[in-house]
Design a protein around this motif. Structure first.
Motif, PDB file in Angstrom:
ATOM      1  N   TRP A   6      -7.912  -9.362  -9.337  1.00 41.10           N
ATOM      2  CA  TRP A   6      -7.514 -10.466 -10.091  1.00 41.10           C
ATOM      3  C   TRP A   6      -6.395 -10.132 -11.264  1.00 41.10           C
ATOM      4  CZ3 TRP A   6      -7.739 -11.846 -15.566  1.00 41.10           C
ATOM      5  CH2 TRP A   6      -7.747 -13.061 -15.693  1.00 41.10           C
ATOM      6  N   TYR A   7      -5.273 -10.796 -11.236  1.00 38.73           N
ATOM      7  CA  TYR A   7      -4.218 -10.345 -12.307  1.00 38.73           C
ATOM      8  C   TYR A   7      -4.259 -11.632 -13.020  1.00 38.73           C
ATOM      9  CZ  TYR A   7      -2.133  -6.741  -9.126  1.00 38.73           C
ATOM     10  OH  TYR A   7      -2.041  -5.371  -8.513  1.00 38.73           O
ATOM     11  N   VAL A   8      -4.149 -10.953 -14.467  1.00 40.00           N
ATOM     12  CA  VAL A   8      -4.172 -11.997 -15.469  1.00 40.00           C
ATOM     13  C   VAL A   8      -2.816 -12.748 -15.648  1.00 40.00           C
ATOM     14  CG1 VAL A   8      -3.017 -10.380 -17.279  1.00 40.00           C
ATOM     15  CG2 VAL A   8      -4.621 -12.295 -17.951  1.00 40.00           C
ATOM     16  N   ALA A   9      -1.813 -12.164 -15.029  1.00 40.84           N
ATOM     17  CA  ALA A   9      -0.439 -12.924 -14.718  1.00 40.84           C
ATOM     18  C   ALA A   9      -0.223 -14.122 -13.775  1.00 40.84           C
ATOM     19  CB  ALA A   9       0.533 -11.951 -14.766  1.00 40.84           C
ATOM     20  N   GLU A  10      -1.338 -13.724 -12.869  1.00 33.96           N
ATOM     21  CA  GLU A  10      -1.529 -14.883 -11.872  1.00 33.96           C
ATOM     22  C   GLU A  10      -2.841 -15.060 -11.619  1.00 33.96           C
ATOM     23  OE1 GLU A  10       0.796 -13.296  -8.262  1.00 33.96           O
ATOM     24  OE2 GLU A  10       2.799 -13.613  -9.335  1.00 33.96           O
ATOM     25  N   PRO A  11      -3.450 -15.818 -12.537  1.00 32.36           N
ATOM     26  CA  PRO A  11      -4.982 -15.768 -12.331  1.00 32.36           C
ATOM     27  C   PRO A  11      -5.416 -16.818 -11.125  1.00 32.36           C
ATOM     28  CG  PRO A  11      -3.800 -17.148 -14.093  1.00 32.36           C
ATOM     29  CD  PRO A  11      -3.058 -16.352 -13.629  1.00 32.36           C
ATOM     30  N   THR A  12      -4.579 -17.593 -10.832  1.00 30.81           N
ATOM     31  CA  THR A  12      -5.104 -18.357  -9.351  1.00 30.81           C
ATOM     32  C   THR A  12      -4.742 -18.045  -8.222  1.00 30.81           C
ATOM     33  OG1 THR A  12      -3.145 -19.764  -9.597  1.00 30.81           O
ATOM     34  CG2 THR A  12      -4.869 -20.708 -11.013  1.00 30.81           C
ATOM     35  N   GLN A  13      -4.130 -16.777  -8.273  1.00 30.04           N
ATOM     36  CA  GLN A  13      -3.804 -16.138  -6.964  1.00 30.04           C
ATOM     37  C   GLN A  13      -4.345 -14.741  -6.656  1.00 30.04           C
ATOM     38  OE1 GLN A  13       0.482 -16.528  -6.222  1.00 30.04           O
ATOM     39  NE2 GLN A  13       0.488 -17.788  -7.925  1.00 30.04           N
ATOM     40  N   PRO A  14      -5.700 -14.711  -6.775  1.00 29.63           N
ATOM     41  CA  PRO A  14      -6.513 -13.443  -6.656  1.00 29.63           C
ATOM     42  C   PRO A  14      -6.125 -12.749  -5.180  1.00 29.63           C
ATOM     43  CG  PRO A  14      -8.019 -15.229  -6.212  1.00 29.63           C
ATOM     44  CD  PRO A  14      -6.641 -15.778  -6.685  1.00 29.63           C
ATOM     45  N   ARG A  15      -5.821 -11.471  -4.991  1.00 29.69           N
ATOM     46  CA  ARG A  15      -5.670 -10.602  -3.768  1.00 29.69           C
ATOM     47  C   ARG A  15      -6.929 -10.298  -3.347  1.00 29.69           C
ATOM     48  NH1 ARG A  15      -1.348 -12.272  -7.052  1.00 29.69           N
ATOM     49  NH2 ARG A  15       0.539 -10.904  -6.576  1.00 29.69           N
ATOM     50  N   VAL A  16      -7.304 -10.945  -2.348  1.00 31.58           N
ATOM     51  CA  VAL A  16      -8.602 -10.774  -1.712  1.00 31.58           C
ATOM     52  C   VAL A  16      -8.298  -9.845  -0.472  1.00 31.58           C
ATOM     53  CG1 VAL A  16     -10.742 -11.608  -0.621  1.00 31.58           C
ATOM     54  CG2 VAL A  16      -9.540 -12.598  -2.651  1.00 31.58           C
ATOM     55  N   ILE A  17      -9.174  -8.636  -0.328  1.00 33.08           N
ATOM     56  CA  ILE A  17      -8.793  -7.573   0.673  1.00 33.08           C
ATOM     57  C   ILE A  17      -9.984  -7.576   1.513  1.00 33.08           C
ATOM     58  CG2 ILE A  17      -8.404  -5.297   1.482  1.00 33.08           C
ATOM     59  CD1 ILE A  17      -6.375  -5.316  -1.134  1.00 33.08           C
ATOM     60  N   PRO A  18     -10.070  -7.980   2.820  1.00 23.50           N
ATOM     61  CA  PRO A  18     -11.463  -7.807   3.395  1.00 23.50           C
ATOM     62  C   PRO A  18     -11.581  -6.344   4.184  1.00 23.50           C
ATOM     63  CG  PRO A  18      -9.835  -9.143   4.860  1.00 23.50           C
ATOM     64  CD  PRO A  18      -9.285  -8.941   3.391  1.00 23.50           C
ATOM     65  N   TYR A  19     -12.538  -6.329   4.647  1.00 25.51           N
ATOM     66  CA  TYR A  19     -13.045  -4.937   5.213  1.00 25.51           C
ATOM     67  C   TYR A  19     -13.403  -5.152   6.603  1.00 25.51           C
ATOM     68  CZ  TYR A  19     -13.468   0.218   4.737  1.00 25.51           C
ATOM     69  OH  TYR A  19     -13.381   1.856   4.582  1.00 25.51           O
ATOM     70  N   ASN A  20     -13.612  -4.039   7.388  1.00 25.27           N
ATOM     71  CA  ASN A  20     -14.526  -4.162   8.725  1.00 25.27           C
ATOM     72  C   ASN A  20     -14.874  -2.989   9.391  1.00 25.27           C
ATOM     73  OD1 ASN A  20     -12.308  -3.477  10.471  1.00 25.27           O
ATOM     74  ND2 ASN A  20     -11.253  -5.405  10.015  1.00 25.27           N
ATOM     75  N   ALA A  21     -15.490  -2.832  10.370  1.00 25.29           N
ATOM     76  CA  ALA A  21     -16.021  -1.298  10.808  1.00 25.29           C
ATOM     77  C   ALA A  21     -14.772  -0.544  11.223  1.00 25.29           C
ATOM     78  CB  ALA A  21     -17.091  -1.534  11.960  1.00 25.29           C
ATOM     79  N   ALA A  22     -13.795  -1.255  12.038  1.00 24.39           N
ATOM     80  CA  ALA A  22     -12.819  -0.619  12.567  1.00 24.39           C
ATOM     81  C   ALA A  22     -11.986  -0.112  11.329  1.00 24.39           C
ATOM     82  CB  ALA A  22     -11.884  -1.326  13.283  1.00 24.39           C
ATOM     83  N   ALA A  23     -11.616  -0.588  10.356  1.00 23.01           N
ATOM     84  CA  ALA A  23     -10.879  -0.230   9.155  1.00 23.01           C
ATOM     85  C   ALA A  23     -11.629   0.788   8.449  1.00 23.01           C
ATOM     86  CB  ALA A  23     -10.557  -1.336   8.365  1.00 23.01           C
ATOM     87  N   HIS A  24     -13.078   0.530   8.399  1.00 17.62           N
ATOM     88  CA  HIS A  24     -13.527   1.781   7.778  1.00 17.62           C
ATOM     89  C   HIS A  24     -13.545   3.120   8.422  1.00 17.62           C
ATOM     90  CE1 HIS A  24     -16.571   3.888   5.334  1.00 17.62           C
ATOM     91  NE2 HIS A  24     -17.421   3.810   6.098  1.00 17.62           N
ATOM     92  N   ARG A  25     -13.694   3.128   9.872  1.00 19.69           N
ATOM     93  CA  ARG A  25     -13.618   4.229  10.491  1.00 19.69           C
ATOM     94  C   ARG A  25     -12.398   4.994  10.474  1.00 19.69           C
ATOM     95  NH1 ARG A  25     -16.425   1.033  14.291  1.00 19.69           N
ATOM     96  NH2 ARG A  25     -14.324   0.672  15.615  1.00 19.69           N
TER      97      ARG A  25
END
Length: 271
Positions: free
Chosen positions: A175-194
């Motif tokens: 969450w950026y204070v300069a762009e409070p309504t545009q949070p950057r959400v990064i999902p994860y999954n099993a393949a990415a974790h491996r």
């Protein structure tokens, strides 16, 4: 027994940039020779520290410290967070919580601004610097280390919610204070974790191999002389010929421009 190291995102970043810099800064503990921060950057770091402290106290149900601050920028940030902060899901909250997991012979650690655990596990990180695109954040060491640590050991924080720490149930929100309504959400999954965990294991194993070598053979210099241009250790490495310019902050510090330089060294542990 050889030392066992507790590694953070900063240590991994530094090692990838230059193994010799990693050795000098975190093992030999050679001080960064000159104060690398100008007045403007010092002020930005101090504001970031205070903002994080205010948010921490707010999330803990405590009054924000210095609520009558005369710093107009900090007051604007605080008003923005109170009015347009991220929507937080229901669940158990862990504020400013550290988690450390084993990796090879060593340890990997992360410190989370906010972790919420329910049916899923949500990480949140507050940013006061320049917003970055989600693609860059996805590849950042902070993202990779925090999600990996949480997937590997998050259940230790909340054993009754162990299923919430399956990689597919993890996400990281910047969450950026300069762009409070545009949070950057990064999902994860099993393949990415491996993939992520394997790369982290290989990197830590390479550090381990360097630790086992005779000092004269270990910790090679980077092949990229451009990394030496602003490195305050270049005279120790015979790299004075690099285009010097003014010394800047160690890029490892700039890896997270909202946080102050990490003054903590690696913590050797002996078994």
């Amino acid at each position: 027994m050889a030392e066992r190291l507790t590694l953070t995102q900063q240590h991994l970043y530094t090692y990838k940039v230059c193994p010799r810099r990693f050795y000098l800064r975190f093992l030999a503990r050679v001080p960064w020779p000159e104060a690398p921060l100008g007045a403007e950057q010092e002020l930005a770091y101090e504001r970031g520290r205070r903002f994080h402290r205010w948010v921490e106290r707010h999330l803990l149900g405590l009054p924000a410290v210095e609520a009558e601050s005369i710093d107009p920028v900090l007051n604007d940030w605080w008003a923005t967070f109170r009015a347009r902060g991220p929507q937080l899901p229901a669940g158990q909250r862990f504020v400013e919580t550290a988690l450390t997991v084993p990796i090879g012979r060593h340890f990997l650690t992360g410190r989370f601004d906010l972790l919420i655990v329910g049916a899923r596990a949500w990480l949140f990180d507050w940013k006061t610097g320049e917003p970055r695109p989600v693609e860059r954040l996805r590849a950042a060491w902070q993202t990779r280390v925090y999600l990996a640590v949480l997937a590997q050991g998050g259940a230790a924080l909340s054993p009754d919610d162990a299923a919430a720490f399956a990689p597919k149930r993890l996400s990281f929100t910047y969450w950026y204070v300069a762009e409070p309504t545009q949070p950057r959400v990064i999902p994860y999954n099993a393949a990415a974790h491996r993939r992520n965990w394997l790369e982290l294991e290989l990197l830590v194993a390479d550090i381990d191999r360097q630790l086992a070598l005779p000092p004269a053979e270990a910790w090679p210099l980077t092949d990229d002389w451009s990394e030496c241009r602003h490195c305050a250790y270049r005279a120790l490495c015979g790299r004075q010929a690099a285009d010097a310019g003014a010394l800047a902050a160690d890029p490892a510090d700039a890896a997270d421009e909202d946080e102050p330089p990490d003054d903590d060294w690696l913590e050797p542990q002996w078994g």
